[in-house]
Design a protein around this motif. Sequence first.
Motif, PDB file in Angstrom:
ATOM      1  N   SER A 199     -12.259 -14.629   9.599  1.00  0.00           N
ATOM      2  CA  SER A 199     -12.143 -14.713   8.107  1.00  0.00           C
ATOM      3  C   SER A 199     -11.676 -13.362   7.416  1.00  0.00           C
ATOM      4  O   SER A 199     -11.692 -12.792   8.232  1.00  0.00           O
ATOM      5  CB  SER A 199     -13.425 -15.466   7.813  1.00  0.00           C
ATOM      6  N   GLY A 200     -11.611 -14.059   5.908  1.00  0.00           N
ATOM      7  CA  GLY A 200     -11.477 -12.731   5.267  1.00  0.00           C
ATOM      8  C   GLY A 200      -9.837 -12.780   5.006  1.00  0.00           C
ATOM      9  O   GLY A 200      -9.115 -13.501   4.623  1.00  0.00           O
ATOM     10  N   GLN A 201      -9.167 -11.559   4.129  1.00  0.00           N
ATOM     11  CA  GLN A 201      -8.283 -11.381   4.020  1.00  0.00           C
ATOM     12  C   GLN A 201      -7.355 -10.152   4.105  1.00  0.00           C
ATOM     13  O   GLN A 201      -7.589  -9.298   5.281  1.00  0.00           O
ATOM     14  CB  GLN A 201      -8.257 -11.622   1.978  1.00  0.00           C
ATOM     15  N   ILE A 202      -5.924 -10.307   4.014  1.00  0.00           N
ATOM     16  CA  ILE A 202      -4.838  -9.241   4.596  1.00  0.00           C
ATOM     17  C   ILE A 202      -4.048  -9.106   2.489  1.00  0.00           C
ATOM     18  O   ILE A 202      -4.067  -9.853   1.848  1.00  0.00           O
ATOM     19  CB  ILE A 202      -3.787  -9.335   5.278  1.00  0.00           C
ATOM     20  N   ASN A 203      -4.863  -7.548   2.133  1.00  0.00           N
ATOM     21  CA  ASN A 203      -4.313  -7.136   0.615  1.00  0.00           C
ATOM     22  C   ASN A 203      -3.098  -6.813   0.491  1.00  0.00           C
ATOM     23  O   ASN A 203      -2.748  -5.612   1.530  1.00  0.00           O
ATOM     24  CB  ASN A 203      -5.726  -7.001  -0.097  1.00  0.00           C
ATOM     25  N   HIS A 204      -2.532  -6.822  -0.706  1.00  0.00           N
ATOM     26  CA  HIS A 204      -1.211  -5.689  -0.846  1.00  0.00           C
ATOM     27  C   HIS A 204      -0.686  -5.786  -1.546  1.00  0.00           C
ATOM     28  O   HIS A 204      -1.599  -6.521  -2.930  1.00  0.00           O
ATOM     29  CB  HIS A 204      -0.124  -6.380   0.247  1.00  0.00           C
ATOM     30  N   GLN A 205       0.122  -5.087  -2.286  1.00  0.00           N
ATOM     31  CA  GLN A 205      -0.011  -4.733  -3.950  1.00  0.00           C
ATOM     32  C   GLN A 205       1.868  -5.045  -3.731  1.00  0.00           C
ATOM     33  O   GLN A 205       2.848  -3.980  -3.386  1.00  0.00           O
ATOM     34  CB  GLN A 205       0.272  -3.269  -3.831  1.00  0.00           C
ATOM     35  N   SER A 206       2.498  -6.221  -3.930  1.00  0.00           N
ATOM     36  CA  SER A 206       3.858  -6.259  -3.434  1.00  0.00           C
ATOM     37  C   SER A 206       4.458  -6.109  -2.683  1.00  0.00           C
ATOM     38  O   SER A 206       5.168  -5.842  -2.404  1.00  0.00           O
ATOM     39  CB  SER A 206       4.996  -6.013  -4.704  1.00  0.00           C
ATOM     40  N   PHE A 207       4.028  -6.852  -1.638  1.00  0.00           N
ATOM     41  CA  PHE A 207       4.146  -6.444  -0.691  1.00  0.00           C
ATOM     42  C   PHE A 207       4.168  -5.093  -0.533  1.00  0.00           C
ATOM     43  O   PHE A 207       4.451  -4.482   1.099  1.00  0.00           O
ATOM     44  CB  PHE A 207       5.723  -7.490  -0.364  1.00  0.00           C
ATOM     45  N   ARG A 208       3.327  -4.236   0.040  1.00  0.00           N
ATOM     46  CA  ARG A 208       3.016  -3.157   0.099  1.00  0.00           C
ATOM     47  C   ARG A 208       2.211  -2.422   0.043  1.00  0.00           C
ATOM     48  O   ARG A 208       0.934  -2.994  -0.182  1.00  0.00           O
ATOM     49  CB  ARG A 208       3.951  -2.219  -1.211  1.00  0.00           C
ATOM     50  N   ARG A 209       2.036  -1.324   1.238  1.00  0.00           N
ATOM     51  CA  ARG A 209      -0.189  -0.924   0.567  1.00  0.00           C
ATOM     52  C   ARG A 209      -0.510  -1.976   1.310  1.00  0.00           C
ATOM     53  O   ARG A 209      -1.465  -2.041   0.713  1.00  0.00           O
ATOM     54  CB  ARG A 209      -0.495  -0.471  -0.715  1.00  0.00           C
ATOM     55  N   THR A 210      -0.226  -2.200   2.448  1.00  0.00           N
ATOM     56  CA  THR A 210      -0.915  -3.455   3.321  1.00  0.00           C
ATOM     57  C   THR A 210      -2.578  -3.371   3.387  1.00  0.00           C
ATOM     58  O   THR A 210      -2.552  -1.111   4.481  1.00  0.00           O
ATOM     59  CB  THR A 210      -0.603  -4.182   4.035  1.00  0.00           C
ATOM     60  N   ARG A 211      -3.355  -3.983   3.672  1.00  0.00           N
ATOM     61  CA  ARG A 211      -5.421  -3.190   3.855  1.00  0.00           C
ATOM     62  C   ARG A 211      -5.285  -4.349   4.071  1.00  0.00           C
ATOM     63  O   ARG A 211      -4.857  -5.218   3.884  1.00  0.00           O
ATOM     64  CB  ARG A 211      -6.105  -2.919   2.409  1.00  0.00           C
ATOM     65  N   LEU A 212      -5.993  -4.162   5.361  1.00  0.00           N
ATOM     66  CA  LEU A 212      -7.051  -5.838   6.154  1.00  0.00           C
ATOM     67  C   LEU A 212      -8.448  -5.026   5.604  1.00  0.00           C
ATOM     68  O   LEU A 212      -9.086  -4.560   5.203  1.00  0.00           O
ATOM     69  CB  LEU A 212      -6.946  -5.365   7.566  1.00  0.00           C
ATOM     70  N   ASP A 213      -8.878  -6.373   5.496  1.00  0.00           N
ATOM     71  CA  ASP A 213     -10.156  -7.282   5.459  1.00  0.00           C
ATOM     72  C   ASP A 213     -11.090  -8.221   6.183  1.00  0.00           C
ATOM     73  O   ASP A 213     -10.812  -9.273   6.095  1.00  0.00           O
ATOM     74  CB  ASP A 213     -10.425  -6.722   4.216  1.00  0.00           C
ATOM     75  N   LEU A 214     -11.070  -8.073   7.696  1.00  0.00           N
ATOM     76  CA  LEU A 214     -10.798  -9.552   8.117  1.00  0.00           C
ATOM     77  C   LEU A 214     -12.332  -9.441   9.282  1.00  0.00           C
ATOM     78  O   LEU A 214     -12.561  -8.108   9.769  1.00  0.00           O
ATOM     79  CB  LEU A 214     -10.135  -9.626   9.006  1.00  0.00           C
ATOM     80  N   GLN A 215     -12.706 -10.652   9.339  1.00  0.00           N
ATOM     81  CA  GLN A 215     -14.232 -10.017  10.226  1.00  0.00           C
ATOM     82  C   GLN A 215     -13.834 -11.435  11.358  1.00  0.00           C
ATOM     83  O   GLN A 215     -13.304 -12.987  10.997  1.00  0.00           O
ATOM     84  CB  GLN A 215     -15.208 -10.473   9.464  1.00  0.00           C
TER      85      GLN A 215
END
Length: 399
Positions: A199-215
């Motif tokens: 569960s959770g999400q993979i965050n990005h800013q227009s496919f850059r600066r990817t950040r994970l928030d996964l459980q």
Amino acid sequence: LKLGLRNVDLQQINPLLALYKTSAEGYANMALQAQSVVGQAAVYGQADVSELVIDGQPLGDLLVTSTYDLDRQQADVYARLIAENDTLALISGTLGGPQALNRVDLQARLNHSPIHPLEHLLSPTFSDVSGRATALLFLKGEWNKLELTGEADLENARTRVGFLNQYYNINKKVRFTPSSIVFDQAAITDDTGGKGRLSGQINHQSFRRTRLDLQLTAEDLLVLNTEPNFTDAYFGTGRLSGLATFTGPIDLVDIQIRANTERGTRFAIPLDAETNRANLDFITFVNKGDTLVPETEEKGFEVRGVNFGMNVTATPDAEFSILFDRVAGDIIRGRGAGAIEFRLNPQGEIQMFGNYTFSEGDYSFTLANIPSKRFRISGGSTIQWTGDPYDATINLNAV
């Protein structure tokens, strides 16, 4: 202006694509027209790419056509990806417009399409992305600020978590928002029958600066699978049930695990590894005439870009080993219980804390030319770590 090109080798543009860490292969035939509209250049026409390969992965044949509407100052685009007579993707929409010539408004219908292009968003934490997806997606915005929305059903999706040296399979619908890829209790499996939920999400800013928030909730899941060697600071097979989180930027991810060991877990700390041999020189001969002492080059575990923490409740189902000298056979091996905390920072420095109490085990002892002797470890023997994993306090009762 009209331009026709035949059998253009796409590898010629790879030096440019290398800036985006990608590559292309295939041969293109193009019939293009260019004209200047209100001071802006417009290029349209048709392009056929045969045997298209992206990043070493074959995709199929690609057909792209576009027409330009002078009144709307907008190009209508249509693209079709075909492999083995099956249509894998249909893309349609518009580019440009009277208010924004760099505007993108596209719709993509995917039909069992390869998903490995997502690896650019997920590397270096995740690699070897494979599988397919059926989806309806929308790509909108300006070129420097694109937003992808929609839903996709993953089919035999698979990826490798490099730090754990383990592959996982994912089969579930995922949702794309303008700034994230969302997983809602996606089913995770390994190749040995272990399972979990993501569960959770993979965050990005227009496919850059990817950040994970996964459980990840694991149930007898294989989370470590490294072969014995003389270079790593630990190795083994780890089967765990519990909770794992993946957070932070993709190139400096924080992985935290809190779990119990399951049957099949075998974890070893090799004190004879190259990274640790400096700790095994029990006797050192010094020439007092030497005035210079050579500097010792310190070697750490070769892991970078990961902050890793693992709190494990060890059970007798797991086997634990300390390898003093594998060549001579000097090894402690056993089963027991305890609470152990393992830490690894981005610089590759390892720390261990906790206590482990043996319920059973054996110690194969060797010394110089004395024949190896095997001792049985009595229940209640302990190992305690207070930081340095290679400076544990070992209290063994062996007979």
